[in-house]
Write a protein that holds these residues in place. Structure first.
Motif, PDB file in Angstrom:
ATOM      1  N   GLY A 175      -7.523   1.255   3.535  1.00 21.34           N
ATOM      2  CA  GLY A 175      -7.909   0.506   2.483  1.00 21.34           C
ATOM      3  C   GLY A 175      -7.716   1.447   1.235  1.00 21.34           C
ATOM      4  N   PRO A 176      -7.677   0.613   0.085  1.00 20.51           N
ATOM      5  CA  PRO A 176      -7.410   1.226  -1.232  1.00 20.51           C
ATOM      6  C   PRO A 176      -8.417   2.398  -1.491  1.00 20.51           C
ATOM      7  N   GLY A 177      -8.306   3.567  -1.904  1.00 18.13           N
ATOM      8  CA  GLY A 177      -8.981   4.705  -2.247  1.00 18.13           C
ATOM      9  C   GLY A 177      -9.479   5.658  -1.024  1.00 18.13           C
ATOM     10  N   GLU A 198      -2.997  12.528  -4.384  1.00 14.40           N
ATOM     11  CA  GLU A 198      -4.184  13.029  -3.705  1.00 14.40           C
ATOM     12  C   GLU A 198      -4.429  12.626  -2.408  1.00 14.40           C
ATOM     13  N   GLN A 199      -3.240  11.950  -1.887  1.00 11.26           N
ATOM     14  CA  GLN A 199      -3.674  11.555  -0.580  1.00 11.26           C
ATOM     15  C   GLN A 199      -4.312  10.458  -0.285  1.00 11.26           C
ATOM     16  N   ARG A 200      -4.536   9.584  -1.100  1.00 10.83           N
ATOM     17  CA  ARG A 200      -5.331   8.542  -1.118  1.00 10.83           C
ATOM     18  C   ARG A 200      -4.522   7.073  -1.341  1.00 10.83           C
ATOM     19  N   VAL A 201      -5.031   6.090  -0.719  1.00 14.58           N
ATOM     20  CA  VAL A 201      -4.294   4.998  -0.426  1.00 14.58           C
ATOM     21  C   VAL A 201      -4.554   4.181  -1.928  1.00 14.58           C
ATOM     22  N   GLU A 202      -3.356   3.572  -2.465  1.00 18.86           N
ATOM     23  CA  GLU A 202      -3.282   2.849  -3.454  1.00 18.86           C
ATOM     24  C   GLU A 202      -2.459   1.378  -3.013  1.00 18.86           C
ATOM     25  N   LYS A 229       0.912  -1.068  -0.017  1.00 16.13           N
ATOM     26  CA  LYS A 229       0.078   0.190   0.046  1.00 16.13           C
ATOM     27  C   LYS A 229       0.761   1.258   0.076  1.00 16.13           C
ATOM     28  N   TRP A 230       0.659   2.165  -0.768  1.00 13.90           N
ATOM     29  CA  TRP A 230       1.142   3.455  -0.880  1.00 13.90           C
ATOM     30  C   TRP A 230       0.141   4.568  -1.112  1.00 13.90           C
ATOM     31  N   VAL A 231       0.763   6.015  -0.942  1.00 18.45           N
ATOM     32  CA  VAL A 231      -0.380   7.106  -1.058  1.00 18.45           C
ATOM     33  C   VAL A 231      -0.102   7.598  -2.234  1.00 18.45           C
TER      34      VAL A 231
END
Length: 360
Positions: free
Chosen positions: A346-348, A308-312, A303-305
């Motif tokens: 979590g993602p997104g 847009e400061q959202r989790v991928e 997981k990374w950011v």
């Protein structure tokens, strides 16, 4: 009240000074809050905080790591070809022997006599054929008679060759240089054709066999360098010597063999080892294996950011693992990896990302 203040002008001066001080302090406090907000954003209600570390991709040597089995380069079980008795043990078990060296002797019995009779018969037949040919040149002998004599000579020669071969089978010789590994007969034993006598192995070089998955065999080429790591930590260097042309029907994997020099005749045949096959250079990220996680589909990734400061969540390929960390492929060249808090987001999901202490 005003009349009292007019009578005391020094009170007016004090009041004005207090109001001015309050105004100045309020402005400084506002600017300080703005500066603090710029440096350390305040999380909105319900916004999770995570720590990140920026990672850059770097070149690494890719290795395919599989478990293998060490085998002797060659191994042969020598068997009796004639019925005879064991009359001499020419070498001891465990000794190194050269190609052609005698290992064990069987009784010759009447075989030398058979060879002698065959040699005499061949000489007689050769004399008869030579005489017949001279007579045939003068038309004193029919062509059929000459052919009969030549056939008898050929038969005598074949019988002599067979007798010599039978006599030769009483001497068990090493077909190649190796180690006299095992003996299954003793002095005086009577043996029959096909009975196992001894085992000879060639461990001057070794082969390490392994099974490679069908999706990985495409990266292999003959001659690729291979590092062979033994269970005790020692390492040997080898090269890929063989790749099966067809997969095993049961496992759908391909057998490969690695050739490893063993000039010191180390006793390694039969042991297991780990193979690291070099498959070329690739751009990858090095990270702690603890940062790997699984998504709902069971894929392994990290997981990374994003900007847009959202989790991928990105599935990765595990290229190599050692005591210091893991090399993975499949991530963007530069990535803000979540190092703390990845299990709670979590993602997104939008998060507040803060750099890891001591990280970039």
């Amino acid at each position: 009240m005003l009349s009292q203040l007019s009578k005391r002008p020094w009170l007016i001066a004090i009041a004005i000074a207090v109001l001015l001080l309050i105004w100045l302090l309020s402005g400084s406090l506002f600017r300080a809050r703005e500066e603090a907000s710029a440096d350390h954003p305040v999380a909105a209600p319900g916004l999770a905080k995570v720590e990140i570390q920026w990672l850059e991709a770097s070149p690494m040597q890719r290795h395919l790591v599989v478990q293998g089995q060490i085998e002797a380069w060659r191994r042969v079980e020598l068997r009796a070809q004639v019925s005879a008795s064991v009359i001499r043990l020419d070498q001891d078990k465990g000794s190194r022997v050269a190609a052609g060296q005698r290992l064990l002797s069987l009784s010759a019995d009447d075989r030398p006599a058979q060879v002698a009779r065959g040699e005499a018969d061949v000489r007689q037949r050769e004399t008869d054929v030579n005489s017949a040919r001279r007579l045939r040149e003068r038309n004193l002998l029919s062509a059929n008679e000459l052919i009969r004599l030549e056939n008898e000579l050929a038969k005598a020669r074949a019988e002599l060759d067979s007798a010599r071969l039978q006599l030769g089978h009483t001497q068990i010789l090493a077909p190649f240089a190796g180690v006299y590994d095992d003996r299954r007969v003793e002095l005086g034993d009577f043996v029959q054709p096909g009975q196992s006598l001894l085992t000879l192995v060639d461990v001057g070089q070794l082969k390490v066999s392994a099974q490679i998955a069908q999706q990985q065999v495409r990266a292999l080429r003959l001659g690729q360098p291979v590092r062979v790591q033994l269970l005790d930590g020692r390492e040997l260097q080898g090269e890929l010597h063989f790749i099966a042309a067809a997969a095993d029907p049961g496992s759908r994997s391909f057998r490969v063999e690695v050739k490893v020099a063993n000039p010191d005749y180390l006793r390694l045949a039969g042991a297991s080892a780990t193979l690291q096959i070099s498959t070329g250079e690739a751009m990858a990220h090095r990270l702690s294996p603890a940062l790997l996680s699984l998504d709902e589909a069971g894929r392994q990734g990290v997981k990374w950011v994003n900007d847009e400061q959202r989790v991928e969540f990105t599935p990765v390929e595990l290229l190599s693992v050692d005591n210091q960390g893991a090399w993975v492929g499949g991530l963007p060249p530069r990535v803000a990896l979540i190092t703390l808090g990845q299990g709670f987001v979590g993602p997104g999901q939008q998060v507040l990302a803060q750099p890891t202490e001591g990280g970039s």
